[in-house]
Write a protein that holds these residues in place. Structure first.
Motif, PDB file in Angstrom:
ATOM      1  N   GLN A   1     -23.056 -49.509  28.136  1.00  0.00           N
ATOM      2  CA  GLN A   1     -23.538 -49.762  26.637  1.00  0.00           C
ATOM      3  C   GLN A   1     -25.257 -49.250  26.824  1.00  0.00           C
ATOM      4  O   GLN A   1     -25.725 -49.573  27.722  1.00  0.00           O
ATOM      5  N   TRP A   2     -25.512 -48.944  25.470  1.00  0.00           N
ATOM      6  CA  TRP A   2     -27.138 -48.736  25.361  1.00  0.00           C
ATOM      7  C   TRP A   2     -27.905 -50.026  25.464  1.00  0.00           C
ATOM      8  O   TRP A   2     -27.418 -51.029  24.793  1.00  0.00           O
TER       9      TRP A   2
ATOM     10  N   GLN B   1     -28.427 -46.442  29.470  1.00  0.00           N
ATOM     11  CA  GLN B   1     -27.317 -47.021  29.587  1.00  0.00           C
ATOM     12  C   GLN B   1     -27.018 -47.962  30.766  1.00  0.00           C
ATOM     13  O   GLN B   1     -27.582 -47.624  31.801  1.00  0.00           O
ATOM     14  N   ARG B   2     -26.672 -49.115  30.600  1.00  0.00           N
ATOM     15  CA  ARG B   2     -26.388 -50.329  31.446  1.00  0.00           C
ATOM     16  C   ARG B   2     -25.658 -49.606  32.689  1.00  0.00           C
ATOM     17  O   ARG B   2     -24.480 -49.084  32.343  1.00  0.00           O
TER      18      ARG B   2
ATOM     19  N   TYR C   1     -21.215 -55.318  30.141  1.00  0.00           N
ATOM     20  CA  TYR C   1     -21.883 -54.415  29.174  1.00  0.00           C
ATOM     21  C   TYR C   1     -22.017 -52.863  29.824  1.00  0.00           C
ATOM     22  O   TYR C   1     -22.707 -52.277  29.408  1.00  0.00           O
TER      23      TYR C   1
END
Length: 56
Positions: A38-39, A29-30, A35
């Motif tokens: 997000q993955w 995950q960021r 983002y």
């Protein structure tokens, strides 16, 4: 001060594993915007004098 962006090289990793009869892929995950949350594939920028392998 320059208004031009510099191009940055990145090294990303795709790691697969076969487990319990199906393929899995490593994702993270960021932690930073944009983002955040997000993955994504693990990886990042390649530092000066760093090899792609070391960056990955």
């Amino acid at each position: 001060m320059s208004t031009h962006e510099l191009a940055r090289l990145t090294a990303d990793v795709v790691a697969f594993a076969w487990r319990d009869g199906s393929w899995h892929v490593l994702m993270v995950q960021r932690r930073w915007d944009p983002y955040r949350g997000q993955w994504a594939l693990p990886g990042g920028h390649v530092d000066v004098e760093e090899s792609f392998r070391d960056a990955a």
